[in-house]
Design a protein around this motif. Structure first.
Motif, PDB file in Angstrom:
ATOM      1  N   VAL A  33       0.528  -1.214   0.015  1.00  0.00           N
ATOM      2  CA  VAL A  33      -0.009  -0.127   0.108  1.00  0.00           C
ATOM      3  C   VAL A  33       0.882   1.562   0.152  1.00  0.00           C
ATOM      4  CG1 VAL A  33      -1.842   1.321   1.636  1.00  0.00           C
ATOM      5  CG2 VAL A  33      -1.926  -1.329   0.950  1.00  0.00           C
ATOM      6  N   LEU A  34       1.990   1.688   1.021  1.00  0.00           N
ATOM      7  CA  LEU A  34       2.400   2.543   0.762  1.00  0.00           C
ATOM      8  C   LEU A  34       3.786   2.669  -0.333  1.00  0.00           C
ATOM      9  CD1 LEU A  34       3.932   5.008   2.890  1.00  0.00           C
ATOM     10  CD2 LEU A  34       4.949   3.640   3.548  1.00  0.00           C
ATOM     11  N   LEU A  38       3.254   5.708  -2.952  1.00  0.00           N
ATOM     12  CA  LEU A  38       4.338   6.516  -3.345  1.00  0.00           C
ATOM     13  C   LEU A  38       4.888   6.590  -5.032  1.00  0.00           C
ATOM     14  CD1 LEU A  38       6.454   5.685  -0.003  1.00  0.00           C
ATOM     15  CD2 LEU A  38       6.229   7.581  -1.193  1.00  0.00           C
ATOM     16  N   GLY A  39       4.043   5.802  -5.406  1.00  0.00           N
ATOM     17  CA  GLY A  39       4.669   5.143  -7.080  1.00  0.00           C
ATOM     18  C   GLY A  39       5.861   4.142  -7.179  1.00  0.00           C
ATOM     19  N   LYS A  40       5.875   3.427  -6.350  1.00  0.00           N
ATOM     20  CA  LYS A  40       7.409   2.951  -5.646  1.00  0.00           C
ATOM     21  C   LYS A  40       6.904   1.363  -5.894  1.00  0.00           C
ATOM     22  CE  LYS A  40      10.590   6.336  -5.607  1.00  0.00           C
ATOM     23  NZ  LYS A  40      11.396   6.655  -6.392  1.00  0.00           N
ATOM     24  N   SER A  41       7.666   0.715  -6.149  1.00  0.00           N
ATOM     25  CA  SER A  41       7.407  -1.080  -5.940  1.00  0.00           C
ATOM     26  C   SER A  41       7.833  -1.616  -4.547  1.00  0.00           C
ATOM     27  CB  SER A  41       8.353  -2.236  -6.665  1.00  0.00           C
ATOM     28  OG  SER A  41       9.796  -1.986  -6.273  1.00  0.00           O
ATOM     29  N   PRO A  42       7.674  -2.596  -3.767  1.00  0.00           N
ATOM     30  CA  PRO A  42       7.017  -2.761  -2.577  1.00  0.00           C
ATOM     31  C   PRO A  42       7.970  -3.565  -2.134  1.00  0.00           C
ATOM     32  CG  PRO A  42       4.765  -3.811  -3.403  1.00  0.00           C
ATOM     33  CD  PRO A  42       6.331  -3.406  -4.193  1.00  0.00           C
ATOM     34  N   SER A  43       9.450  -3.489  -3.611  1.00  0.00           N
ATOM     35  CA  SER A  43      10.620  -4.386  -3.070  1.00  0.00           C
ATOM     36  C   SER A  43      11.752  -3.247  -2.850  1.00  0.00           C
ATOM     37  CB  SER A  43      11.146  -5.708  -4.514  1.00  0.00           C
ATOM     38  OG  SER A  43      11.346  -4.440  -5.551  1.00  0.00           O
ATOM     39  N   GLY A 227      -4.993   8.475  10.750  1.00  0.00           N
ATOM     40  CA  GLY A 227      -4.367   7.579   9.857  1.00  0.00           C
ATOM     41  C   GLY A 227      -5.172   6.487   9.039  1.00  0.00           C
ATOM     42  N   PRO A 228      -4.765   4.847   8.344  1.00  0.00           N
ATOM     43  CA  PRO A 228      -5.262   4.066   8.410  1.00  0.00           C
ATOM     44  C   PRO A 228      -5.884   3.193   8.845  1.00  0.00           C
ATOM     45  CG  PRO A 228      -3.220   4.736   6.967  1.00  0.00           C
ATOM     46  CD  PRO A 228      -3.342   5.687   8.533  1.00  0.00           C
ATOM     47  N   ASN A 229      -6.106   3.253  10.009  1.00  0.00           N
ATOM     48  CA  ASN A 229      -6.504   2.258  11.211  1.00  0.00           C
ATOM     49  C   ASN A 229      -7.498   2.875  11.806  1.00  0.00           C
ATOM     50  OD1 ASN A 229      -4.687  -0.059  11.107  1.00  0.00           O
ATOM     51  ND2 ASN A 229      -2.667   1.335  12.870  1.00  0.00           N
ATOM     52  N   HIS A 230      -8.035   3.931  11.679  1.00  0.00           N
ATOM     53  CA  HIS A 230      -8.929   4.424  12.104  1.00  0.00           C
ATOM     54  C   HIS A 230      -9.616   5.220  10.951  1.00  0.00           C
ATOM     55  CE1 HIS A 230      -6.978   5.444  15.966  1.00  0.00           C
ATOM     56  NE2 HIS A 230      -6.251   5.552  15.587  1.00  0.00           N
ATOM     57  N   TYR A 231     -10.014   4.992   9.425  1.00  0.00           N
ATOM     58  CA  TYR A 231     -10.523   4.688   8.546  1.00  0.00           C
ATOM     59  C   TYR A 231     -11.516   4.257   8.676  1.00  0.00           C
ATOM     60  CZ  TYR A 231      -6.413   6.722   5.866  1.00  0.00           C
ATOM     61  OH  TYR A 231      -5.681   7.548   5.135  1.00  0.00           O
ATOM     62  N   GLY A 268     -16.831   9.931   1.151  1.00  0.00           N
ATOM     63  CA  GLY A 268     -15.714   9.868  -0.265  1.00  0.00           C
ATOM     64  C   GLY A 268     -14.813  10.105   0.160  1.00  0.00           C
ATOM     65  N   TYR A 269     -14.353  11.261   0.422  1.00  0.00           N
ATOM     66  CA  TYR A 269     -13.024  11.724   1.038  1.00  0.00           C
ATOM     67  C   TYR A 269     -11.842  10.300   1.919  1.00  0.00           C
ATOM     68  CZ  TYR A 269      -9.466  15.059   2.784  1.00  0.00           C
ATOM     69  OH  TYR A 269      -8.498  15.577   3.504  1.00  0.00           O
ATOM     70  N   THR A 270     -12.774   9.630   2.734  1.00  0.00           N
ATOM     71  CA  THR A 270     -12.551   8.795   3.529  1.00  0.00           C
ATOM     72  C   THR A 270     -11.640   7.137   1.924  1.00  0.00           C
ATOM     73  OG1 THR A 270     -13.787   9.098   5.379  1.00  0.00           O
ATOM     74  CG2 THR A 270     -12.959   7.191   5.118  1.00  0.00           C
ATOM     75  N   ALA A 271     -13.519   7.169   1.395  1.00  0.00           N
ATOM     76  CA  ALA A 271     -12.799   6.058   0.051  1.00  0.00           C
ATOM     77  C   ALA A 271     -11.750   6.207  -0.484  1.00  0.00           C
ATOM     78  CB  ALA A 271     -14.665   5.941  -0.818  1.00  0.00           C
ATOM     79  N   ALA A 272     -11.798   8.200  -0.835  1.00  0.00           N
ATOM     80  CA  ALA A 272     -10.916   8.323  -1.938  1.00  0.00           C
ATOM     81  C   ALA A 272      -9.411   8.088  -1.471  1.00  0.00           C
ATOM     82  CB  ALA A 272     -10.868   9.723  -2.009  1.00  0.00           C
ATOM     83  N   ARG A 273      -9.434   8.040   0.193  1.00  0.00           N
ATOM     84  CA  ARG A 273      -8.041   8.037   1.197  1.00  0.00           C
ATOM     85  C   ARG A 273      -7.754   6.205   1.285  1.00  0.00           C
ATOM     86  NH1 ARG A 273      -6.572  11.569   6.035  1.00  0.00           N
ATOM     87  NH2 ARG A 273      -6.717  13.454   5.064  1.00  0.00           N
ATOM     88  N   ARG A 274      -8.466   5.886   1.123  1.00  0.00           N
ATOM     89  CA  ARG A 274      -7.943   4.622   0.669  1.00  0.00           C
ATOM     90  C   ARG A 274      -8.088   3.715  -1.028  1.00  0.00           C
ATOM     91  NH1 ARG A 274     -12.948   3.468   4.360  1.00  0.00           N
ATOM     92  NH2 ARG A 274     -12.303   1.638   5.866  1.00  0.00           N
TER      93      ARG A 274
END
Length: 417
Positions: A33-34, A38-43, A227-231, A268-274
């Motif tokens: 996810v992160l 960031l537009g990067k790969s998990p690796s 933060g994401p834990n609270h969405y 909608g804002y929370t969905a967009a954050r996800r």
């Protein structure tokens, strides 16, 4: 300390990658996810966290800090010379007085007679109007809040009938809502939650649909910004409030209808954050349809919900979905309408700037942040997204862009003059 205890990212010495991993895990965000945000790969992210790759450059560090809601860059970098608050603005000079009024817990009978609910409502309406009209809205609201809080609390204590007590609770709830606008993004998160929870309790005791909707709208924002834990908590509050309001809507006042629309926009804002594009735009469509049921010149006194604000909401949804081109298109459409509230107008300019930054137009982003400063300096000073863009562009290769960013950074107190 047990060997399996979670390391503390604030202790030294820890490498950047270790700090990043710990802060990411505390936010409940996994590597894919992160990395995707960031537009990067998990690796790539794994190699940064394990120290195989060197510490990224400042723009990536700032983006990581934004996504993980890191309040102080030093917490992420470990460089104690980099104390830059991103998502907490400077403590306002009036914060202590507001906190004292919130924290006061008088039990003894008062020889001071509480103002009438009607009088308090008039003062509260004037306070909301002053907030929307003032470029230094925190200063204006901070001066009014201590007496408003004390008088509204007293009105609840002195109410001698059930209807009078419910009416006083409705006013007290909205006073706490105004307080939440002042306290937000200041260096006292426990005070923010205290205000949000007291506002919700007072609203429920009032049994007033509008007060309950406003308190839920603000509680959802507080959860989401944690933060994401609270969405999920943000969604739970929003959906419960919408279910409660639904039977009231056929005969609702404009204010109740508007708070329902504002809650739809928040969903909608929370969905967009996800990153849930279909869900986000679906809720935006529902909010837009609700706005069409309101008079053309209507403007909600708390949330700014109106027909005119829907363009600004569209920009925010596109930005949160990281759709740079769509953000810019929505910004062009939104600029055809005038947002009456100065702090809301400034926030919209910041969202536009985020869109331009995503679309690879940093010069336009800085010019748009200049407009945000002109509309309401006390909005941009406390906004982490604006601070991140400005700090990033102080490192730009182009001298003119670097100069403009540095001038803004000095205005915001990020750099010494």
């Amino acid at each position: 300390m047990p060997s399996d205890a979670t390391p503390d990212p604030y202790s030294d010495p820890l490498a950047f990658g270790q700090r990043l991993q710990i802060l990411r895990q505390r936010r409940g965000m996994n590597r894919p996810v992160l990395a995707g945000l960031l537009g990067k790969s998990p690796s790539w992210l794994k190699q940064v966290e394990t120290g195989t790759l060197q510490t990224p450059k400042l723009p990536i560090i700032l983006r990581i800090a934004e996504l993980l809601r890191v309040r102080d860059l030093a917490d992420l970098t470990g460089d104690q010379s980099m104390h830059v608050d991103l998502f907490v603005g400077p403590g306002h000079p009036r914060l202590a007085a507001v906190k004292a009024a919130v924290d006061a817990f008088p039990l003894a009978a008062s020889d001071h007679e509480a103002p009438s609910t009607q009088h308090l409502r008039h003062r509260l309406d004037r306070a909301w109007a002053a907030r929307h009209e003032a470029p230094n809205h925190r200063e204006v609201v901070g001066a009014l809040l201590p007496d408003l809080i004390r008088d509204a609390q007293l009105a609840v204590r002195q109410a001698d009938t059930a209807p009078a007590r419910r009416a006083a609770q409705a006013v007290l709830s909205e006073v706490y809502s105004l307080s939440q606008f002042f306290v937000a993004y200041q260096p006292d998160s426990s005070l923010l939650w205290r205000v949000a929870e007291r506002g919700m309790v007072a609203a429920q005791d009032s049994e007033d649909p509008h007060a309950i909707g406003v308190a839920a709208w603000l509680a959802a924002q507080a959860h989401r910004d944690s933060g994401p834990n609270h969405y999920d908590a943000a969604d739970a509050v929003t959906m419960e409030a919408l279910r409660y309001l639904e039977p009231h809507l056929p005969d609702a006042s404009d204010d109740v209808l508007a708070i329902a629309g504002a809650l739809q926009a928040e969903a909608g804002y929370t969905a967009a954050r996800r990153g849930e594009s279909g869900e986000a735009w679906g809720w935006w469509d529902k909010a837009e349809k609700t706005s069409r049921k309101l008079p053309a010149d209507y403007y909600h006194p708390v949330t700014s919900f109106s027909r005119a604000i829907m363009g600004a909401h569209a920009v925010t949804v596109a930005v949160e979905l990281h759709q740079g081109g769509e953000s810019v298109r929505q910004a062009a459409r939104a600029d055809k309408t005038v947002i009456k509230s100065r702090p809301r107008r400034a926030r919209h300019r910041i969202e536009e700037a985020r869109g331009y930054q995503l679309d690879g137009q940093p010069d336009t982003a800085l010019a748009t942040l200049d407009k945000a400063w002109e509309a309401a300096p006390e909005t941009i000073q406390y906004n982490g997204y604006a601070r991140r863009i400005i700090l990033e562009e102080t490192e730009a290769q182009q001298p003119e862009r670097r100069r403009r960013a540095s001038e803004l950074a000095v205005k915001l107190g990020l750099l010494a003059a």
